[in-house]
Design a protein around this motif. Structure first.
Motif, PDB file in Angstrom:
ATOM      1  N   ARG A   1      22.299  92.050  54.126  1.00 51.63           N
ATOM      2  CA  ARG A   1      22.848  90.694  54.007  1.00 51.63           C
ATOM      3  C   ARG A   1      24.223  90.594  54.649  1.00 51.63           C
ATOM      4  O   ARG A   1      25.077  91.443  54.448  1.00 51.63           O
ATOM      5  N   LYS A   2      24.407  89.515  55.384  1.00 52.27           N
ATOM      6  CA  LYS A   2      25.685  89.281  56.066  1.00 52.27           C
ATOM      7  C   LYS A   2      26.571  88.325  55.266  1.00 52.27           C
ATOM      8  O   LYS A   2      27.792  88.499  55.205  1.00 52.27           O
ATOM      9  N   PHE A   3      25.959  87.327  54.656  1.00 52.27           N
ATOM     10  CA  PHE A   3      26.742  86.292  53.976  1.00 52.27           C
ATOM     11  C   PHE A   3      26.552  86.284  52.461  1.00 52.27           C
ATOM     12  O   PHE A   3      27.409  85.792  51.741  1.00 52.27           O
ATOM     13  N   GLY A   4      25.417  86.792  51.966  1.00 51.30           N
ATOM     14  CA  GLY A   4      25.213  86.821  50.523  1.00 51.30           C
ATOM     15  C   GLY A   4      23.825  86.383  50.119  1.00 51.30           C
ATOM     16  O   GLY A   4      23.038  85.873  50.922  1.00 51.30           O
ATOM     17  N   TYR A   5      23.528  86.554  48.846  1.00 51.93           N
ATOM     18  CA  TYR A   5      22.198  86.308  48.302  1.00 51.93           C
ATOM     19  C   TYR A   5      21.741  84.870  48.505  1.00 51.93           C
ATOM     20  O   TYR A   5      20.616  84.609  48.919  1.00 51.93           O
ATOM     21  N   PHE A   6      22.589  83.902  48.224  1.00 48.34           N
ATOM     22  CA  PHE A   6      22.186  82.488  48.249  1.00 48.34           C
ATOM     23  C   PHE A   6      23.327  81.650  48.810  1.00 48.34           C
ATOM     24  O   PHE A   6      23.933  80.840  48.121  1.00 48.34           O
ATOM     25  N   SER A   7      23.636  81.849  50.081  1.00 46.58           N
ATOM     26  CA  SER A   7      24.767  81.150  50.689  1.00 46.58           C
ATOM     27  C   SER A   7      24.414  79.688  50.942  1.00 46.58           C
ATOM     28  O   SER A   7      23.340  79.367  51.446  1.00 46.58           O
ATOM     29  N   LEU A   8      25.339  78.822  50.599  1.00 42.28           N
ATOM     30  CA  LEU A   8      25.130  77.381  50.695  1.00 42.28           C
ATOM     31  C   LEU A   8      25.821  76.838  51.945  1.00 42.28           C
ATOM     32  O   LEU A   8      27.044  76.976  52.089  1.00 42.28           O
ATOM     33  N   PRO A   9      25.078  76.217  52.858  1.00 40.27           N
ATOM     34  CA  PRO A   9      25.716  75.628  54.039  1.00 40.27           C
ATOM     35  C   PRO A   9      26.666  74.501  53.646  1.00 40.27           C
ATOM     36  O   PRO A   9      26.400  73.748  52.703  1.00 40.27           O
ATOM     37  N   ILE A  10      27.772  74.399  54.353  1.00 37.26           N
ATOM     38  CA  ILE A  10      28.760  73.356  54.071  1.00 37.26           C
ATOM     39  C   ILE A  10      28.884  72.439  55.290  1.00 37.26           C
ATOM     40  O   ILE A  10      29.142  72.893  56.408  1.00 37.26           O
ATOM     41  N   LEU A  11      28.692  71.145  55.032  1.00 36.18           N
ATOM     42  CA  LEU A  11      28.783  70.109  56.055  1.00 36.18           C
ATOM     43  C   LEU A  11      30.141  69.434  55.950  1.00 36.18           C
ATOM     44  O   LEU A  11      30.529  68.969  54.880  1.00 36.18           O
ATOM     45  N   TRP A  12      30.848  69.378  57.063  1.00 36.07           N
ATOM     46  CA  TRP A  12      32.161  68.722  57.091  1.00 36.07           C
ATOM     47  C   TRP A  12      32.472  68.268  58.503  1.00 36.07           C
ATOM     48  O   TRP A  12      32.169  68.950  59.474  1.00 36.07           O
ATOM     49  N   ASN A  13      33.067  67.100  58.598  1.00 36.70           N
ATOM     50  CA  ASN A  13      33.479  66.565  59.894  1.00 36.70           C
ATOM     51  C   ASN A  13      32.303  66.456  60.871  1.00 36.70           C
ATOM     52  O   ASN A  13      32.448  66.647  62.074  1.00 36.70           O
ATOM     53  N   GLY A  14      31.114  66.159  60.306  1.00 34.20           N
ATOM     54  CA  GLY A  14      29.931  65.985  61.141  1.00 34.20           C
ATOM     55  C   GLY A  14      29.317  67.274  61.630  1.00 34.20           C
ATOM     56  O   GLY A  14      28.418  67.248  62.481  1.00 34.20           O
TER      57      GLY A  14
END
Length: 393
Positions: free
Chosen positions: A309-322
């Motif tokens: 794993r590079k980012f983690g078990y359940f990484s949540l994408p974050i939307l900002w500034n389009g």
């Protein structure tokens, strides 16, 4: 003539069509939830519960007043039902007849599901529900009044087969376990139960996708739908010829849209609004689409061995500034009312880091409240795989 869209225009159409950010809505919080489901066409279900389950998370991002009991209420009032979209999902009851297309294909043997049919067990299971009323899979375990031992597993398979071919529906859930009942006892009397023609079904798929996603390729509309791509392709050609659908291009790639959707380009929206998204959010379901339109290479790593794993078990994408600009691996420890952010990973394309962190600080208390958390701990922040000093307090 094909209209060329810039990548910024394409993203705007996609996000406004996805109702990100959420629109201001009149009426009750429950009616706003129903409106979101009807607009999106479906909301994917998921069992992972390190934070609020995906179906709740997706709806919360479209309705800030959302409460997890809304789905149970909408199922109970027969305004929403469970079935299969590209995966298990909640769907609006107004679209029920379009689920019959798949159910009929499964019943006739043109499509298969996971389990082989044991017609005798299916008959016995159906008979019990007819006589006893709604039952769960566990109701077929136990004493000698019920199915004999070798049939226990078969009974669970029979329930799913009867559900998938339309004899049964999910009338409710208990601790997230399905309660099955006869379809005729679940459906409202006024629901249209005529099986759609090929053309009706294809038009439904096309316009539902375009309404919720703004622009689409043929492969995206037919995503994970068996044997339907040729029909959608033919119908798209007819719709373009009739000017009901218009071709557009983004980075030289052909998409389809509608004039109504293209008019959204004249609408303003909050670019700086930040959304912490579920990995199963409708925006993100098709990873190749996100790579092409948002330059966001996303893999959910809960199915990946921990060492890889590079980012983690359940990484949540974050939307900002389009843009999809970061991902956050976290877990809600509800017994302690604590949110732990194990890894906040910033994308290399993020230039205004301070502005992003400011927006994240404003959104996190809302996210914590949604997950029943009062305190928060941040363990690590990285940018370009290097640790950076960050405070979210």
């Amino acid at each position: 003539m094909t209209e060329a869209l810039s990548i910024k225009q394409a993203r705007k159409l996609v996000l406004l069509s996805q109702r990100l950010p959420a629109r201001k809505q009149k009426g009750t919080a429950l009616s706003a939830t129903l409106s979101a489901i009807e607009h999106l066409g479906y909301v994917q279900m998921d069992t992972i519960s390190v934070i609020q389950r995906a179906h709740h998370h997706t709806l919360w991002n479209r309705n800030p007043r959302y409460q997890p009991n809304h789905l149970d209420a909408l199922i109970s009032s027969k305004q929403v039902f469970e079935y299969w979209s590209h995966a298990a999902a909640y769907l609006p009851m107004r679209d029920f007849r379009y689920s019959l297309y798949k159910k009929q294909a499964i019943l006739s043997g043109d499509q298969s599901h996971w389990y082989k049919r044991n017609h005798q067990v299916m008959k016995e299971v159906l008979s019990r529900i007819e006589k006893e009323g709604p039952l769960m899979a566990r109701d077929f375990d136990g004493d000698g009044r019920k199915l004999v031992a070798w049939q226990h597993k078969s009974a669970k398979m029979a329930l799913e087969n009867l559900y998938m071919q339309g004899d049964l529906m999910v009338s409710s859930r208990v601790n997230f376990h399905k309660v099955y009942d006869l379809t005729e006892r679940v459906l409202p009397q006024e629901v249209n139960t005529t099986i759609p023609t090929d053309e009706e079904y294809a038009r439904y798929l096309i316009f539902s996708y375009l309404r919720a996603n703004g622009i689409a390729q043929l492969t995206e509309i037919s995503y994970l739908l068996k044997g339907i791509k040729p029909l959608i392709s033919l119908t798209l050609k007819e719709l373009v010829a009739n000017k009901e659908v218009v071709p557009v291009s983004v980075k030289g790639i052909e998409y389809y849209s509608t004039l109504e959707t293209l008019s959204l380009l004249n609408r303003s929206y909050q670019l700086n609004k930040l959304h912490i998204l579920s990995p199963f959010d409708n925006l993100l379901i098709q990873r190749k689409r996100m790579q092409s339109l948002f330059d966001f290479d996303y893999l959910i790593e809960c199915y990946t061995p921990e060492v890889k794993r590079k980012f983690g078990y359940f990484s949540l994408p974050i939307l900002w500034n389009g843009q999809l600009i970061a991902r956050m691996d976290c877990k809600a420890f509800k017994d302690e009312a604590r949110l732990e952010i194990f890894h906040l990973a910033l994308e290399t394309k993020l230039k205004k880091v301070d502005d992003f962190i400011f927006s994240l600080k404003k959104t996190l208390p809302l996210f914590m409240n949604f997950n029943g958390c009062e305190t928060m701990v941040l363990h690590k922040t990285t940018l370009n795989n290097k640790k950076v000093a960050t405070s979210l307090k």
